[in-house]
Motif scaffolding. Structure first.
Motif, PDB file in Angstrom:
ATOM      1  N   GLY A  21       0.818  -1.205   0.000  1.00 12.07           N
ATOM      2  CA  GLY A  21       0.000   0.000   0.000  1.00 12.07           C
ATOM      3  C   GLY A  21       0.854   1.257   0.000  1.00 12.07           C
ATOM      4  O   GLY A  21       2.087   1.203   0.023  1.00 12.07           O
ATOM      5  N   LEU A  22       0.183   2.401  -0.001  1.00 13.53           N
ATOM      6  CA  LEU A  22       0.879   3.688  -0.076  1.00 13.53           C
ATOM      7  C   LEU A  22       1.921   3.836   1.019  1.00 13.53           C
ATOM      8  O   LEU A  22       3.088   4.133   0.760  1.00 13.53           O
ATOM      9  CB  LEU A  22      -0.140   4.830   0.010  1.00 13.53           C
ATOM     10  CG  LEU A  22       0.451   6.221   0.264  1.00 13.53           C
ATOM     11  CD1 LEU A  22       1.249   6.680  -0.943  1.00 13.53           C
ATOM     12  CD2 LEU A  22      -0.643   7.222   0.612  1.00 13.53           C
ATOM     13  N   TRP A  58      -1.097  -8.980  -5.820  1.00 17.89           N
ATOM     14  CA  TRP A  58      -0.470  -8.015  -4.916  1.00 17.89           C
ATOM     15  C   TRP A  58       0.882  -8.534  -4.435  1.00 17.89           C
ATOM     16  O   TRP A  58       1.851  -7.791  -4.333  1.00 17.89           O
ATOM     17  CB  TRP A  58      -1.376  -7.727  -3.725  1.00 17.89           C
ATOM     18  CG  TRP A  58      -2.671  -7.060  -4.089  1.00 17.89           C
ATOM     19  CD1 TRP A  58      -3.006  -6.514  -5.295  1.00 17.89           C
ATOM     20  CD2 TRP A  58      -3.808  -6.886  -3.250  1.00 17.89           C
ATOM     21  NE1 TRP A  58      -4.277  -6.003  -5.249  1.00 17.89           N
ATOM     22  CE2 TRP A  58      -4.804  -6.213  -3.999  1.00 17.89           C
ATOM     23  CE3 TRP A  58      -4.083  -7.225  -1.929  1.00 17.89           C
ATOM     24  CZ2 TRP A  58      -6.043  -5.888  -3.482  1.00 17.89           C
ATOM     25  CZ3 TRP A  58      -5.323  -6.896  -1.390  1.00 17.89           C
ATOM     26  CH2 TRP A  58      -6.293  -6.231  -2.167  1.00 17.89           C
ATOM     27  N   LEU A 161       1.434  10.792   0.665  1.00 18.94           N
ATOM     28  CA  LEU A 161       0.802  10.738  -0.648  1.00 18.94           C
ATOM     29  C   LEU A 161       1.479  11.701  -1.624  1.00 18.94           C
ATOM     30  O   LEU A 161       1.760  11.339  -2.774  1.00 18.94           O
ATOM     31  CB  LEU A 161      -0.685  11.071  -0.518  1.00 18.94           C
ATOM     32  CG  LEU A 161      -1.501  11.087  -1.814  1.00 18.94           C
ATOM     33  CD1 LEU A 161      -1.451   9.728  -2.497  1.00 18.94           C
ATOM     34  CD2 LEU A 161      -2.955  11.493  -1.521  1.00 18.94           C
ATOM     35  N   TRP A 171       1.597   1.840  -6.110  1.00 15.51           N
ATOM     36  CA  TRP A 171       1.204   1.125  -4.898  1.00 15.51           C
ATOM     37  C   TRP A 171      -0.153   0.473  -5.101  1.00 15.51           C
ATOM     38  O   TRP A 171      -0.864   0.735  -6.061  1.00 15.51           O
ATOM     39  CB  TRP A 171       1.187   2.053  -3.688  1.00 15.51           C
ATOM     40  CG  TRP A 171       0.193   3.183  -3.771  1.00 15.51           C
ATOM     41  CD1 TRP A 171      -1.105   3.165  -3.373  1.00 15.51           C
ATOM     42  CD2 TRP A 171       0.439   4.506  -4.268  1.00 15.51           C
ATOM     43  NE1 TRP A 171      -1.700   4.386  -3.602  1.00 15.51           N
ATOM     44  CE2 TRP A 171      -0.770   5.227  -4.138  1.00 15.51           C
ATOM     45  CE3 TRP A 171       1.564   5.144  -4.810  1.00 15.51           C
ATOM     46  CZ2 TRP A 171      -0.879   6.557  -4.533  1.00 15.51           C
ATOM     47  CZ3 TRP A 171       1.456   6.474  -5.201  1.00 15.51           C
ATOM     48  CH2 TRP A 171       0.245   7.162  -5.061  1.00 15.51           C
ATOM     49  N   GLU A 173      -4.037  -0.397  -4.063  1.00 14.59           N
ATOM     50  CA  GLU A 173      -5.221   0.144  -3.383  1.00 14.59           C
ATOM     51  C   GLU A 173      -6.108  -1.034  -2.999  1.00 14.59           C
ATOM     52  O   GLU A 173      -6.682  -1.699  -3.864  1.00 14.59           O
ATOM     53  CB  GLU A 173      -5.982   1.114  -4.282  1.00 14.59           C
ATOM     54  CG  GLU A 173      -5.239   2.406  -4.592  1.00 14.59           C
ATOM     55  CD  GLU A 173      -5.166   3.365  -3.415  1.00 14.59           C
ATOM     56  OE1 GLU A 173      -5.740   3.033  -2.347  1.00 14.59           O
ATOM     57  OE2 GLU A 173      -4.537   4.423  -3.551  1.00 14.59           O
ATOM     58  N   ASP A 174      -6.192  -1.311  -1.706  1.00 11.72           N
ATOM     59  CA  ASP A 174      -7.007  -2.427  -1.208  1.00 11.72           C
ATOM     60  C   ASP A 174      -8.471  -1.964  -1.133  1.00 11.72           C
ATOM     61  O   ASP A 174      -8.788  -1.041  -0.372  1.00 11.72           O
ATOM     62  CB  ASP A 174      -6.507  -2.839   0.176  1.00 11.72           C
ATOM     63  CG  ASP A 174      -7.211  -4.078   0.716  1.00 11.72           C
ATOM     64  OD1 ASP A 174      -8.285  -4.438   0.188  1.00 11.72           O
ATOM     65  OD2 ASP A 174      -6.693  -4.681   1.678  1.00 11.72           O
ATOM     66  N   ASN A 177     -10.339  -1.242   2.160  1.00  9.66           N
ATOM     67  CA  ASN A 177     -10.103  -0.010   2.916  1.00  9.66           C
ATOM     68  C   ASN A 177     -11.213   1.014   2.715  1.00  9.66           C
ATOM     69  O   ASN A 177     -11.259   2.026   3.426  1.00  9.66           O
ATOM     70  CB  ASN A 177      -8.761   0.606   2.515  1.00  9.66           C
ATOM     71  CG  ASN A 177      -7.582  -0.206   3.009  1.00  9.66           C
ATOM     72  OD1 ASN A 177      -7.690  -0.955   3.980  1.00  9.66           O
ATOM     73  ND2 ASN A 177      -6.444  -0.063   2.342  1.00  9.66           N
ATOM     74  N   GLN A 178     -12.087   0.773   1.754  1.00  8.16           N
ATOM     75  CA  GLN A 178     -13.200   1.687   1.492  1.00  8.16           C
ATOM     76  C   GLN A 178     -14.506   1.209   2.107  1.00  8.16           C
ATOM     77  O   GLN A 178     -15.521   1.896   2.021  1.00  8.16           O
ATOM     78  CB  GLN A 178     -13.387   1.859  -0.024  1.00  8.16           C
ATOM     79  CG  GLN A 178     -12.130   2.311  -0.757  1.00  8.16           C
ATOM     80  CD  GLN A 178     -11.562   3.596  -0.200  1.00  8.16           C
ATOM     81  OE1 GLN A 178     -12.315   4.548   0.078  1.00  8.16           O
ATOM     82  NE2 GLN A 178     -10.246   3.636  -0.012  1.00  8.16           N
ATOM     83  N   ASN A 185     -12.190   2.119   8.999  1.00  7.68           N
ATOM     84  CA  ASN A 185     -12.604   2.776   7.755  1.00  7.68           C
ATOM     85  C   ASN A 185     -13.696   3.804   8.015  1.00  7.68           C
ATOM     86  O   ASN A 185     -13.717   4.882   7.413  1.00  7.68           O
ATOM     87  CB  ASN A 185     -13.103   1.744   6.750  1.00  7.68           C
ATOM     88  CG  ASN A 185     -11.991   0.855   6.232  1.00  7.68           C
ATOM     89  OD1 ASN A 185     -10.815   1.138   6.439  1.00  7.68           O
ATOM     90  ND2 ASN A 185     -12.356  -0.226   5.576  1.00  7.68           N
TER      91      ASN A 185
END
Length: 424
Positions: A21-22, A58, A161, A171, A173-174, A177-178, A185
């Motif tokens: 991830g980021l 991933w 970021l 990176w 984006e999972d 996570n949204q 979250n």
């Protein structure tokens, strides 16, 4: 951002927990650009939880990112099974267990938590009634066989970021996570933006409060250790209930939290601490109550409180032949060893308890039921069927783990200056 942002760099080998991830991508590049981090043996671990269809892709992304930077990469696949906890908590527990397993002696595990993570952690722990929640995450703390280090903890996500975009980093984006069904979250998407709209410095203020309260907690740590030594048993995973009851009520809860933290078990939420006082401490002496949370369990047996992760009994049909030369692994963890290693006169059979066994202790002319011996030794019920039995070729029970050793085996051990040990 320059690599010297990571100063002071721990004077030890580094193991980066890299999700792709980021946040962990930024930390990967910062560490890779730091000559001392490389010189001290920087390596990278990715844990594939298998919770998303793209998880294998991933893992390959992470492998290629490390290959491009010339870094050692290791992949571990995990199976996540919630045990009275949410999926997030279960994945985190499994991930930390793998980190502890992979970690070398003295190695520092680097995690990419940042200031926004710290603010969310403080709010989550407060909402769960955790008295220690305000202290948040620490930048450096003991972990496994070494340390755990969070070098980005004072940086906001927006700065990470901006740096990643400026450097053209790629990176993952999972999508999970949204999903606002997860508490963190929901805080990130719904609560923190509203707080920042009213108080622009909310994230920084929460992180600063956590830092100040962590300093206060550190001042109390010495008294915690002194009082904990008064109530802790010879086995660090046990507490004397009578000694704990003698402490002032406010200190009882604090000592329980300090004890669980020392054992690296998940913190007990406030309501769970209340249940602990009601159900475990106030239970009848002959009761065996327990309290389970986040995969861990607290049990009372007589005057003692036991904490840890539950282990299943040995399989009823399990058995093995052991000659004593090398450690004997047991199902579910643990090993039997002879110290120093040496061969028995004849190999012994090692098996699970079935009930009804008898054993003759040194100095006794008759055998006793193993059940009665283990009760007299104060072995808790849930541990008795984890004890492997050593059995001679003629069927005589020679030992139950290293807790009850027969006269026959003890004479052999004494003659060969050896000891039987069951390591968990």
């Amino acid at each position: 951002m320059a690599p010297d942002l990571l100063e002071p760099l721990p004077a030890a080998p580094l193991l980066l927990a890299f999700s792709g991830g980021l946040d962990s991508t930024v930390l990967l590049h910062l560490l890779a650009a730091h000559p001392e981090a490389r010189a001290r043996g920087l390596r990278v671990l990715h844990v594939d939880h298998g919770l998303q269809p793209a998880s294998a892709a991933w893992a390959e992304h992470c492998r290629q990112a490390c290959a491009g930077l010339g870094l050692s990469f290791e992949l571990r696949r995990a199976r996540v099974e919630p045990a009275g906890e949410g999926l997030e908590a279960a994945a985190r527990r499994v991930r930390y267990a793998i980190l502890a397993e992979v970690q070398a002696e003295g190695e520092v595990v680097a995690l990419a938590h940042h200031r926004d993570d710290q603010a969310e952690t403080v709010l989550l722990r407060l909402l769960r009634g955790s008295a220690d929640g305000l202290a948040g995450m620490r930048r450096l703390r003991r972990f496994g066989r070494g340390w755990l280090w969070r070098p980005l903890l004072d940086l906001p996500r927006e700065r990470l970021l901006a740096h990643a975009r400026a450097e053209g980093m790629a990176w993952i984006e999972d999508p999970s996570n949204q999903d606002p069904v997860h508490d963190r979250n929901y805080l990130r998407q719904e609560v923190m933006p509203r707080l920042r709209a009213r108080w622009p410095g909310a994230g920084a203020a929460l992180a600063r409060s956590a830092r100040l309260l962590a300093e206060q907690a550190a001042l109390l740590a010495g008294e915690d250790r002194r009082r904990l030594a008064q109530v802790q048993g010879a086995d660090p995973a046990t507490l004397s209930l009578s000694a704990l009851a003698a402490q002032p009520p406010a200190w009882r809860a604090r000592l329980l939290r300090a004890w669980l933290a020392e054992l690296e078990l998940p913190p007990l939420p406030g309501p769970q601490l209340d249940r602990l006082a009601q159900n475990l401490l106030a239970a009848r002496v002959d009761a065996v109550p327990e309290l389970a949370w986040s995969g861990a369990v607290l049990r009372r047996w007589r005057d003692t409180l036991h904490a840890g992760y539950p282990k299943p009994p040995l399989p009823a049909d399990w058995q093995a032949v052991w000659d004593g030369r090398a450690p004997l692994p047991l199902p579910g963890g643990g090993v039997l060893v002879l110290e120093p290693p040496r061969p028995f006169d004849s190999p012994v059979r090692v098996r699970a308890r079935r009930g009804g066994e008898r054993l003759r202790l040194p100095g006794r002319g008759h055998s006793s039921e193993l059940r009665d011996l283990l009760q007299a030794l104060g072995v808790p019920p849930w541990q008795r069927f984890r004890l492997p039995l050593l059995e001679a070729g003629d069927g005589e029970v020679l030992a139950a783990g290293d807790l009850a050793v027969s006269a026959r085996l003890q004479a052999w051990l004494d003659a060969h200056e050896a000891r039987l040990r069951l390591r968990h």
